[in-house]
Scaffold this active site. Structure first.
Site, PDB file in Angstrom:
ATOM      1  N   GLY A 187       0.800  -1.234   0.000  1.00  0.00           N
ATOM      2  CA  GLY A 187       0.000   0.000   0.000  1.00  0.00           C
ATOM      3  C   GLY A 187       0.823   1.271   0.000  1.00  0.00           C
ATOM      4  N   LYS A 205       6.023  19.033  -5.833  1.00  0.00           N
ATOM      5  CA  LYS A 205       6.377  19.537  -4.506  1.00  0.00           C
ATOM      6  C   LYS A 205       7.530  20.536  -4.599  1.00  0.00           C
ATOM      7  CE  LYS A 205       4.685  15.252  -2.421  1.00  0.00           C
ATOM      8  NZ  LYS A 205       5.045  13.877  -2.082  1.00  0.00           N
ATOM      9  N   GLY A 302       0.152   9.021   4.205  1.00  0.00           N
ATOM     10  CA  GLY A 302      -0.569   8.246   5.213  1.00  0.00           C
ATOM     11  C   GLY A 302      -1.628   9.080   5.910  1.00  0.00           C
TER      12      GLY A 302
HETATM   13  N1  HSE Z   1       2.519   9.487  -3.281  1.00  0.00           N
HETATM   14  C1  HSE Z   1       3.321  10.308  -2.428  1.00  0.00           C
HETATM   15  C2  HSE Z   1       4.509   9.522  -1.931  1.00  0.00           C
HETATM   16  C3  HSE Z   1       2.578  10.813  -1.229  1.00  0.00           C
HETATM   17  O1  HSE Z   1       4.701   8.370  -2.296  1.00  0.00           O
HETATM   18  O2  HSE Z   1       5.280  10.091  -1.184  1.00  0.00           O
HETATM   19  C4  HSE Z   1       1.655  11.914  -1.571  1.00  0.00           C
HETATM   20  O3  HSE Z   1       2.334  12.987  -2.137  1.00  0.00           O
END
Ligand code: HSE
Length: 436
Positions: A187, A205, A302
């Site tokens: 997950g 980001k 999470g």
């Molecule tokens: N999918 C991203 C990660 C988390 O794997 O860090 C949400 O930005």
């Protein structure tokens, strides 16, 4: 005590965590924070699925308009993700004078300026700490805590999926495909992991962080983004032999002549702190000219880590409302384009090149001559052989000293001429960073 009504749109993993915290902490916050935050409505198309949290049925609706059109609701939390509906919801809510909390990095990376300008025009707050590195409060750090500083560099492991995959490849000897499958089974990776493994999530980001740090609008097209699909077990092993660990990094560096921004898999010294950030953890190392280096490590995804950031934004805005100070911390810094973002050719870094080359006299000389001709200095060379049959290729790894990417691109053009002759294919190329 003034009651601050909140509406939540998106009752998925994070939304349920946010609802859970808001409902559980309300009475305590009345005493400790002197603030009354009332989760008044939760909208989602699916309100039947059990989300594993206790929420009074009457809070749930499938009609988001019950939130946007409710004059008593002052803060709208957007947790639906994606572009179209999320943008419509946020703009409609701003138009109705509501403040926004969102975790939607993809939306803000692409439409941030339009949305922020609208919020400034309508004199509402929009907070988005959960959009970058989930539970790590990096937005608050760069937007508020580090304002005295010029940010000299940022090195971020800001995608947990990639960090999980790369850690598993190194520690358990798995191939990229096996590690991805494991991440999906546990997950950590989405069913469609494209945004994560192709570096796009990290680029979203970095776009958000860099626009705050460098006082300007940043677009993803302004910098290179490479993901981790091309990393092989061989690269992970060679890196280790040379004393490096492969990490997907988001990098920002303030240079005299401009700003370097990039997202790509990077060899970093195995002894460095960032190399010790394992599995799904995120970390951001950020250096300000006055404060020097800060390191924030935590969970970038999470239910509860992300909800923690969302709820903290809700409290911040509630405080602003109570103190009539909405707009006190603007959503972005409008300083003008103080420095240019350097084009790819002007990036300065070290390189790892892995060739699959014939093991016969003069081969290594031909390869190194190309590097020498363009002016690239070699730092280390490794060749591995085994039980070779005539005409078979062996891996050769070359580590270079720092050079401009434009110069390396010239060398890569020349290597193409050797393909099918002394090298099997174009070399694997990765960047190496040591000063972190
Ligand atoms: N999918 C991203 C990660 C988390 O794997 O860090 C949400 O930005």
């Amino acid at each position: 005590m003034k009651k601050i009504n909140v509406g939540l749109v998106g009752f998925g993993t994070i939304g349920a965590g946010v609802a859970d915290i808001l409902l559980k902490k309300r009475e305590e916050w009345k005493k400790t924070l002197d603030i009354d935050i009332n989760l008044k409505k939760i909208a989602d198309l699916d309100i039947e699925t059990d989300r594993g949290v206790n929420v009074p049925k009457e809070l749930l609706t499938t009609n988001y308009k019950e939130i946007v059109d409710d004059p008593e609701i002052e803060i709208v939390i957007e947790l639906v993700g994606g572009y179209d509906f999320a943008k419509k919801l946020i703009l409609e809510s701003i138009e109705m004078g509501k403040n926004i909390v969102t975790a939607n990095k993809a939306l803000l990376a692409v439409y941030g300026k339009e949305i922020f300008d609208k919020a400034i025009e309508k004199k509402v707050d929009i907070y988005y700490d959960a959009a970058v590195a989930g539970g790590i409060p990096i937005i608050k750090v760069v937007k508020e805590a580090m304002l005295a500083n010029n940010i000299e560099k940022i090195f971020g492991i800001i995608n947990g999926t990639c960090n999980y995959i790369l850690t598993t490849m190194k520690n358990e000897g798995l191939s990229f495909e096996e590690a991805l499958k494991k991440a999906q089974e546990l997950g950590f990776a989405e069913a469609d992991p494209t945004f994560d493994i192709d570096g796009i999530d990290s680029a979203h980001k970095l776009t958000i962080l860099a626009s705050l740090v460098y006082w300007r609008e940043v677009k993803m097209e302004d910098f290179i983004t490479e993901g981790i699909r091309k990393i092989t077990s061989l690269d992970v092993k060679f890196a280790e032999e040379l004393g490096y660990t492969v990490k997907l990094l988001a990098i920002a560096r303030d240079r005299e002549d401009g700003i370097e921004l990039r997202v790509h898999p990077t060899l970093i010294p195995s002894k460095s702190t960032l190399a010790s950030i394992l599995y799904e953890f995120n970390a951001v190392m950020i250096k300000g000219n006055f404060v020097d280096e800060l390191l924030l490590k935590g969970k970038g995804a999470g239910r509860y880590p992300t909800a923690s950031a969302v709820v903290s934004d809700v409290i911040d805005i509630a405080r602003n409302i109570i103190n009539n100070s909405v707009g006190r911390v603007p959503p972005y810094h409008r300083g003008g384009e103080l420095k240019r973002i350097l084009p790819r050719e002007e990036i300065i870094t070290q390189y790892y090149l892995r060739f699959s080359s014939l093991d016969k006299p003069g081969v290594l000389a031909k390869i190194t001559n190309i590097l020498g001709d363009v002016g690239i200095s070699i730092k280390a060379v490794i060749q591995k052989d085994g039980e070779l049959k005539d005409g078979e290729y062996v891996p050769v790894v070359i580590l270079t000293h720092k050079t401009k990417e434009g110069i390396m691109l010239k060398a890569l053009e020349k290597f193409k001429e050797l393909v099918g002759d002394i090298i099997e294919s174009e070399p694997q190329i990765l960047r190496v960073e040591e000063d972190l």
